[in-house]
Design a protein around this motif. Structure first.
Motif, PDB file in Angstrom:
ATOM      1  N   ALA B 126       0.819  -1.214   0.000  1.00  0.00           N
ATOM      2  CA  ALA B 126       0.000   0.000   0.000  1.00  0.00           C
ATOM      3  C   ALA B 126       0.849   1.259   0.000  1.00  0.00           C
ATOM      4  O   ALA B 126       0.464   2.279  -0.563  1.00  0.00           O
ATOM      5  N   THR B 127       2.012   1.210   0.643  1.00  0.00           N
ATOM      6  CA  THR B 127       2.832   2.424   0.675  1.00  0.00           C
ATOM      7  C   THR B 127       3.546   2.641  -0.651  1.00  0.00           C
ATOM      8  O   THR B 127       3.962   3.746  -0.946  1.00  0.00           O
ATOM      9  N   ARG B 128       3.708   1.582  -1.432  1.00  0.00           N
ATOM     10  CA  ARG B 128       4.350   1.738  -2.741  1.00  0.00           C
ATOM     11  C   ARG B 128       3.467   1.127  -3.813  1.00  0.00           C
ATOM     12  O   ARG B 128       3.784   0.066  -4.356  1.00  0.00           O
ATOM     13  N   PRO B 129       2.360   1.769  -4.160  1.00  0.00           N
ATOM     14  CA  PRO B 129       1.475   1.170  -5.156  1.00  0.00           C
ATOM     15  C   PRO B 129       2.187   0.989  -6.492  1.00  0.00           C
ATOM     16  O   PRO B 129       2.986   1.846  -6.888  1.00  0.00           O
ATOM     17  N   GLU B 238      -7.664  12.278   5.241  1.00  0.00           N
ATOM     18  CA  GLU B 238      -7.186  13.632   5.465  1.00  0.00           C
ATOM     19  C   GLU B 238      -6.312  13.756   6.703  1.00  0.00           C
ATOM     20  O   GLU B 238      -5.448  14.612   6.774  1.00  0.00           O
ATOM     21  N   PHE B 239      -6.534  12.880   7.696  1.00  0.00           N
ATOM     22  CA  PHE B 239      -5.676  13.022   8.880  1.00  0.00           C
ATOM     23  C   PHE B 239      -4.238  12.612   8.587  1.00  0.00           C
ATOM     24  O   PHE B 239      -3.314  13.070   9.252  1.00  0.00           O
ATOM     25  N   ARG B 241      -2.812  13.403   5.761  1.00  0.00           N
ATOM     26  CA  ARG B 241      -2.294  14.638   5.170  1.00  0.00           C
ATOM     27  C   ARG B 241      -1.899  15.607   6.265  1.00  0.00           C
ATOM     28  O   ARG B 241      -0.847  16.235   6.212  1.00  0.00           O
ATOM     29  N   ARG B 244       1.298  14.439   7.801  1.00  0.00           N
ATOM     30  CA  ARG B 244       2.453  14.725   6.935  1.00  0.00           C
ATOM     31  C   ARG B 244       2.771  16.214   6.934  1.00  0.00           C
ATOM     32  O   ARG B 244       3.938  16.602   6.981  1.00  0.00           O
ATOM     33  N   PRO B 249       7.535  11.899  11.327  1.00  0.00           N
ATOM     34  CA  PRO B 249       8.374  10.954  10.595  1.00  0.00           C
ATOM     35  C   PRO B 249       7.529   9.913   9.866  1.00  0.00           C
ATOM     36  O   PRO B 249       6.431   9.570  10.310  1.00  0.00           O
ATOM     37  N   ARG B 250       8.066   9.425   8.762  1.00  0.00           N
ATOM     38  CA  ARG B 250       7.317   8.502   7.905  1.00  0.00           C
ATOM     39  C   ARG B 250       6.829   7.270   8.664  1.00  0.00           C
ATOM     40  O   ARG B 250       5.707   6.808   8.472  1.00  0.00           O
ATOM     41  N   LYS B 252       6.070   6.987  11.761  1.00  0.00           N
ATOM     42  CA  LYS B 252       4.945   7.353  12.612  1.00  0.00           C
ATOM     43  C   LYS B 252       3.667   7.495  11.766  1.00  0.00           C
ATOM     44  O   LYS B 252       2.604   7.038  12.157  1.00  0.00           O
ATOM     45  N   THR B 256       1.685   4.339  13.072  1.00  0.00           N
ATOM     46  CA  THR B 256       0.743   4.755  14.110  1.00  0.00           C
ATOM     47  C   THR B 256      -0.550   5.306  13.512  1.00  0.00           C
ATOM     48  O   THR B 256      -1.636   4.937  13.920  1.00  0.00           O
ATOM     49  N   TYR B 257      -0.404   6.200  12.523  1.00  0.00           N
ATOM     50  CA  TYR B 257      -1.596   6.850  11.989  1.00  0.00           C
ATOM     51  C   TYR B 257      -2.279   5.995  10.932  1.00  0.00           C
ATOM     52  O   TYR B 257      -3.496   5.849  10.947  1.00  0.00           O
ATOM     53  N   GLY B 260      -2.699   2.008  12.355  1.00  0.00           N
ATOM     54  CA  GLY B 260      -3.588   2.067  13.514  1.00  0.00           C
ATOM     55  C   GLY B 260      -5.054   2.104  13.107  1.00  0.00           C
ATOM     56  O   GLY B 260      -5.901   1.480  13.741  1.00  0.00           O
ATOM     57  N   ASN B 261      -5.333   2.820  12.027  1.00  0.00           N
ATOM     58  CA  ASN B 261      -6.712   2.880  11.547  1.00  0.00           C
ATOM     59  C   ASN B 261      -7.045   1.724  10.616  1.00  0.00           C
ATOM     60  O   ASN B 261      -8.165   1.229  10.612  1.00  0.00           O
TER      61      ASN B 261
END
Lengths: 597, 342
Positions: B126-129, B238-239, B241, B244, B249-250, B252, B256-257, B260-261
Motif C-alpha cells: 500500500a505504501t508503494r502502489p 485527510e488526517f 495529510r 504529513r 516521521p514517515r 509514525k 501509528t496513523y 492504527g486505523n
C-alpha cells in the motif's frame, strides 16, 4: 503575470512562475500555469478562487505534499532564502510543522479518529524535538490552552469524535502551531463551520499570528472572509493568478473580469438577486420578477405548523420508545431541562409557524438549531413527537412518514436537498433522476410522454437537454443542482423545501441557482421554505425569516428588517459574525446603477 | 464514564451471544435430522432385516416424534453429553475434545504465520502502489487462493520431506518416537514447554510447520488484500495529510496513523478467516494425517453418524460465536468510537 513585492527583503516565501501538472487517465492536466506570489513576515495574504482554480494545489506544492500523480514542472519556491524545490524529503519533513504549517478544511476528518487529541499534539512536538517524553504532555496542554480550549487537562484525553467541529479546528490549529512555525497555510479553515464559530476561529488565528509575527496564507472561496482578514489578496482562476493586490484597492478597483464576477456574485447585506449575476448575463442588474400571487392576510395559510415537538433520547438517558410520550410530557412541564440530560432532547421544541400561498420563508440558525429537523418533518420525511402540520387545512401528520410517499399530498410538498452530488443516485442519468418521481408518483407512462415532460422540466431549470443522458459524476455542481431542482418541481409542488441548496456550490454558481429559484417561484407560484445558515443568502430569496436556536424560534419577521434591525441578541450575534464584505461602489461593478427593488 | 460504558458494552455483547447459542442448538438438531441416510440402517449393518432395524431405531430413540427427541437431546446437552458416535462407539464429547486442540493448534499457528507475512506485505504494497512489492503481493495472494491446499501440501511434502529431508514424515502430530506430553492445554507445543521437554517441543513444531504453512498460504490472500486495501484507504485520508503536513516521521505516519486505523477492518477479516480455517482444513488434515476435527467430521458425515456430525456442527458454531465475540471485544478496545454510535 508577476507581482513583485516592493520590499523583497521581507518576503518569507517567494513563489515564482510555479508550474504544476497532474497525470490523469485522460493525459496530463496542467493545474498551475506560471503562478507567482509572495508572503512577507507577519503578513496575512488571501488566495481566493472557486473550485478548480488551483488555489490549494499551490500550497501543497510549497510543502511538497502533492500526491503521486502531481509534479512540479517549473518555477521556484524559495522560503527564507532556501530553495524548497531542491530540498530533500528529509529536509522538507523538518520544515513541515516547524517552519511552515498547514491546516485544512473539514477539521473533523483532519485529526486521527482513534488517537487522543493530546497525543496527536505530542507527536508533532516530539517529531521536531520541541519536547521530550517528560514534558510533552505539559506542552500539549499549554497548546490546548493557547487555542482557548476550556479545561485543557480534560480535553487532552478526548478523541476527535467527542468534540464539535469548531473545537476540532482549534485542536488542528494547536497542532499546526505547536512548533512555532514562521508561516501558516490555512486551506479553507472555516468552511463548513457556523458563522459564529467561523468568526471565533478566524479571530483566534489572527490573534495568534499577530502575537507570534507569523505569516499566514489564507486559502478561501469566501471573499468576505478574505477581505475581512487579509492584507493582500491573490485571485486565481483555472490555475492562473489573474489579479493580486492590496485588499482595499483590489476589491474596489478590480480590473480582471473574473475578479469582478466573483465580487458581484458574493452576496452582501444590500445586494439584490440580479446584481449577483455576471455582468455578461443579460438579466444582470434587472429587477427580479415579483410573485404573481397576492399574499392576502385574510386568506387561510397554505401551511400551518402548530406546537411541533421532536424529541430524541439522549445517550445515557433512560428513555426507551415506550417511555417517550411520558417523558415528553415531563420535559414539557420543566422547560429548559431538555438539554441538561433529562433523558430526552427536543430538537424541535414547540414550534408554530404559518406560511401563506406564494410566500417564501427563510429558516435560519446554526448547526444543531433544529432547522433541518423541522423542515424534514414538514416535508414528511420524519415523524414529529407531537404537534401538527396542516397543509391546506389537512393534517399531514395524520399519515406517518413511512406511508407518506403514497399520500395524495406527496406531490404537493417536495424538497431540494443540500448536497447536489449526494442527493442524486450515482447510477441514474439526469433523465432518470428527473423521470423517477414522474413515473412513481404521477404515474406518467410511455416513453414519449415521459420524455416530453422531462425535456420541459429541464428547459424550465435551464439544463441543456444534451446533458440529460449524463450521470452525476459527468455533471458540474451547478448542473447537478439543476437536476435536483427539476426533480423537485416535476410534480408541480405547491410547497418547495430548500435545504441549503447552494451551500456546496461556488459563489458564481450560487448566484445563478438563486436567480433560477426566484424565477421559478414567480413562474410556477410555489411557496418556499428556504433553510440556510447564511442570513445574507436567505434575505435574497425570502420575504420572511425565522431565526431558530436550540429548537425554538427566537425571532421572526420581514427579512430586511431582521437583518438590519435584529431585536434578539442571538440574531445580532449571527449577523455580526458574517464577515463584512462591502467594497466601495462605483468601482468595476457599477452597483449603484442597479435599480432600487 | 467512557470506561464504564465500554465495559457495559462488552457485557451487553456477551448477553447478545446467548440467543445465538440457543438458535444454533435448534438448527443443528434439525439439520442433522434432515441429513440423507438412515443411521439405524447403517448401524444395523448390511445383513439386517426390517425387524432388527426397527429395534435399533427404537433403542436409539429415533422412532419418537421430533420434539421428544429434541427434549432428550437438550437434556443430554445440559449434562455435557453429546451422545455416542455410532461408528466408533466412543462418546462424541471425548472425541471432539481430543481432536479439537489438534485443529486449534494447527489453525492458530497457520494464522500467526499468515499474519506475519500478510500484514507487512499488505502495508508495504500500500505504501508503494504499483512497485515490485505491490506486484509481489498481487502474485502471492493470487497464487495463495488459486492453488488448492492439497496441492501446496503435497508439494511442500515432496520438496521438504522427500527431496531435502528437512521436514519429518507427514504423519500426525508427533513422531512415534516421542510420547505426547501430559495434556494441560491439549496443544502439544505448549504442553511440552510446560513439562520442560524441549525435545518433544521441537518435534511437535517440526510436525506442525508444513501443514501450518500450507494452510497459512491459503489464508494469506484475504488478509494481505484487506490490509492493502485498508491501508490505501487510511493513507488517503485527510488526517494522514495533516500528519504529513505537521512533519511527522514517515514511520509514525505509516504505522501509528495509517496502520492504527487500517487494522480495524483487518481484525474483522481475521475473525472470519479463523472461523473459516478451523472447519475447512479437512484437506490439509488429510494430507498430513492430522488427527483434527475436520477429518473427524468428514468421516462421521460419510458414515451418517448423526451424533458426531451434530457434535461437530455444534462445536464449530459455538466456536464461531466465541471468535466473533472476541473480535467484537477487541474491536471495542481499539476503536474508541464504538459505543457512542451503538
Amino acid at each position: 503575470m508577476k507581482h513583485t513585492l516592493d520590499d523583497p527583503q521581507t518576503a518569507l516565501l517567494d513563489v515564482r512562475n510555479l508550474q504544476v501538472s497532474f497525470k490523469t487517465r485522460r493525459g496530463i492536466v496542467i493545474a498551475l500555469h506560471d503562478v507567482s506570489f509572495e508572503v512577507g513576515r507577519g503578513e496575512m495574504i488571501g488566495i481566493v478562487g472557486e473550485s478548480g482554480s488551483g488555489k490549494s494545489v499551490a500550497s501543497y506544492a510549497v510543502l511538497g505534499l502533492l500526491d503521486r500523480a502531481g509534479s512540479v514542472d517549473g518555477g521556484d519556491i524559495e522560503y527564507g532564502g532556501m530553495d524548497l524545490r531542491a530540498a530533500r524529503e528529509s529536509e522538507m519533513r523538518d520544515i513541515r510543522g516547524r517552519e511552515i504549517s498547514m491546516i485544512f478544511q473539514n477539521p473533523r476528518v483532519s485529526l486521527n479518529p482513534i488517537r487522543r487529541v493530546g497525543h496527536q499534539i505530542e507527536d508533532v512536538l516530539i517529531a521536531h524535538s520541541q519536547a521530550t517524553r517528560l514534558n510533552a504532555k505539559e506542552r500539549a496542554i499549554a497548546m490546548l490552552d493557547l487555542v482557548k480550549i476550556r479545561e485543557p487537562e480534560k480535553r487532552y484525553h478526548t478523541y476527535p469524535f467527542e468534540m464539535s467541529g469548531g473545537m476540532c479546528q482549534r485542536v488542528v490549529i494547536a497542532l499546526a502551531l505547536a512548533c512555532k512555525p514562521e508561516l501558516l497555510i490555512a486551506d479553507e479553515p472555516t468552511t463548513g463551520l457556523d458563522v459564529t464559530t467561523q468568526k471565533a476561529v478566524m479571530d483566534l488565528l489572527v490573534d495568534l499570528a499577530r502575537a507570534r509575527n507569523m505569516a499566514t496564507i489564507l486559502i478561501t472561496h469566501d471573499l468576505g472572509v478574505a477581505s475581512a482578514y487579509c492584507n493582500r489578496i491573490v485571485v486565481m482562476e483555472k490555475g492562473r493568478v489573474v489579479e493580486a493586490g492590496e485588499t482595499g484597492t483590489l476589491f474596489t478597483e478590480a480590473r480582471h473580469p473574473y475578479t469582478q464576477k466573483l465580487i458581484r456574485a458574493t452576496p452582501r447585506r444590500t445586494s439584490r438577486l440580479r446584481q449577483l449575476l455576471s455582468a455578461a448575463d443579460p438579466r444582470a442588474d434587472t429587477v427580479a420578477p415579483e410573485r404573481r400571487i397576492d399574499i392576502s392576510a385574510d386568506a387561510p395559510p397554505l401551511l400551518a405548523v402548530k406546537d411541533l415537538v421532536k424529541s430524541y433520547p439522549v445517550a445515557g438517558g433512560v428513555a426507551g420508545p415506550g417511555l417517550l410520550g411520558r417523558a415528553t410530557r415531563l420535559v414539557r412541564g420543566t422547560k429548559g431541562e431538555a438539554e441538561e440530560g433529562a433523558g430526552l432532547f427536543n430538537a424541535v421544541d414547540h414550534v408554530s409557524l404559518d406560511l401563506r400561498a406564494g410566500e417564501s420563508l427563510g429558516l435560519v440558525g446554526e448547526s444543531g438549531c433544529g432547522k433541518s429537523t423541522l423542515s424534514s418533518i414538514i416535508a414528511r420525511l420524519i415523524d414529529a413527537t407531537s404537534g401538527t402540520v396542516e397543509f391546506e387545512g389537512v393534517d399531514l401528520t395524520a399519515t406517518p412518514a413511512s406511508d407518506f410517499a403514497r399520500s395524495p399530498h406527496r406531490p404537493a410538498v417536495q424538497m431540494v436537498f443540500q448536497d447536489p452530488t449526494e442527493s442524486l443516485n450515482p447510477r441514474f442519468t439526469a433523465f432518470q433522476s428527473i423521470a423517477d418521481p414522474l413515473r412513481r408518483i404521477a404515474g406518467v407512462k410511455g416513453r414519449q410522454a415521459l420524455g416530453a415532460k422531462v425535456e420541459e422540466l429541464s428547459a424550465k431549470v435551464g439544463l441543456p437537454s444534451a446533458l440529460l443522458g449524463r450521470f452525476p459524476h459527468q455533471l458540474s455542481g451547478g448542473q447537478k443542482a439543476r437536476v435536483g431542482i427539476a426533480r423537485a418541481i416535476a410534480l408541480d409542488p405547491r410547497l418547495l423545501i430548500l435545504d441549503e441548496p447552494t451551500s456546496a456550490l461556488d459563489v458564481s454558481v450560487q448566484a445563478v441557482v438563486l436567480n433560477l429559484l426566484a424565477d421559478l417561484r414567480a413562474e410556477l407560484g410555489m411557496s418556499y421554505i428556504f433553510v440556510s445558515h447564511d442570513l445574507t443568502v436567505v434575505r435574497l430569496l425570502c420575504d420572511r425569516v425565522i431565526v431558530m436556536r436550540q429548537g425554538k424560534i427566537v425571532e421572526q419577521g420581514a427579512a430586511d428588517a431582521i437583518l438590519d434591525r435584529p431585536s434578539d441578541p442571538y440574531t445580532r450575534s449571527l449577523i455580526d459574525a458574517i464577515p463584512h464584505f462591502q467594497p466601495v461602489a462605483g468601482a468595476a461593478a457599477p452597483l449603484s446603477a442597479a435599480p432600487p427593488a | 464514564m467512557a470506561r464504564r460504558s465500554k465495559s457495559a458494552l462488552v457485557g451487553r455483547r456477551l448477553l447478545q451471544a446467548a440467543p445465538s447459542v440457543v438458535g444454533i442448538i435448534i438448527v443443528t438438531f434439525l439439520l442433522t435430522r434432515a441429513l440423507p441416510g438412515d443411521p439405524a440402517v447403517y448401524f444395523a449393518g448390511p445383513a439386517a432385516d426390517e425387524n432388527s432395524i426397527a429395534q435399533i431405531r427404537a433403542s436409539l430413540g429415533l422412532d419418537r416424534p421430533l420434539h421428544e427427541q429434541f427434549i432428550f437431546y437438550v437434556g443430554d446437552l445440559l449434562q455435557g453429553d453429546l451422545g455416542k458416535s455410532l461408528s466408533t462407539g466412543q462418546p462424541v464429547l471425548d472425541e471432539i475434545l481430543s481432536r479439537l486442540p489438534a485443529s486449534l493448534e494447527l489453525t492458530l499457528l497457520a494464522l500467526i504465520f499468515s499474519i506475519a507475512v500478510a500484514l507487512p506485505l499488505g502495508v508495504l504494497a500500500a505504501t508503494r502502489p504499483n512497485s515490485w512489492i505491490d506486484q509481489l503481493c498481487r502474485i502471492v495472494t493470487t497464487a495463495g487462493v488459486s492453488l488448492p491446499t492439497f496441492f501446496t501440501g503435497l508439494f511442500l511434502v515432496y520438496v521438504f520431506y522427500y527431496l531435502l529431508g528437512l521436514a519429518p514424515a507427514p504423519m500426525g502430530r508427533l513422531n512415534i518416537a516421542f510420547l505426547p506430553p501430559d495434556p494441560v492445554t491439549g496443544f502439544f507445543t505448549i504442553d511440552a514447554l510446560l513439562a520442560g521437554d524441549l525435545e518433544t517441543f521441537w518435534a511437535a513444531i517440526g510436525q506442525l510447520i508444513l501443514p501450518a504453512i500450507t494452510l497459512g498460504l491459503f489464508t494469506l490472500a484475504p488478509i494481505a488484500r484487506m490490509t492493502r486495501g485498508a491501508m490505501l484507504q487510511a493513507l488517503g485520508s485527510e488526517f494522514i495529510r495533516t500528519a504529513r503536513a505537521a512533519g511527522l516521521p514517515r514511520r509514525k505516519v505509516v504505522l501509528t496513523y495509517g496502520l492504527g486505523n487500517a487494522v480495524l477492518p483487518v481484525v474483522t477479516t481475521l475473525g472470519m478467516v479463523f472461523s473459516f480455517m478451523l472447519g475447512s482444513n479437512v484437506l490439509v488434515e488429510k494430507v498430513f494425517a492430522w488427527p483434527g476435527i475436520g477429518s473427524y467430521a468428514i468421516e462421521a458425515l460419510v458414515a451418517s453418524d448423526y451424533a458426531a456430525v451434530q457434535g461437530f456442527v455444534l462445536t464449530m458454531a459455538i466456536l464461531f460465536v466465541v471468535v466473533n465475540l472476541a473480535i467484537d471485544i477487541v474491536y471495542t478496545m481499539i476503536d474508541p468510537r464504538v459505543g457512542i454510535e451503538g
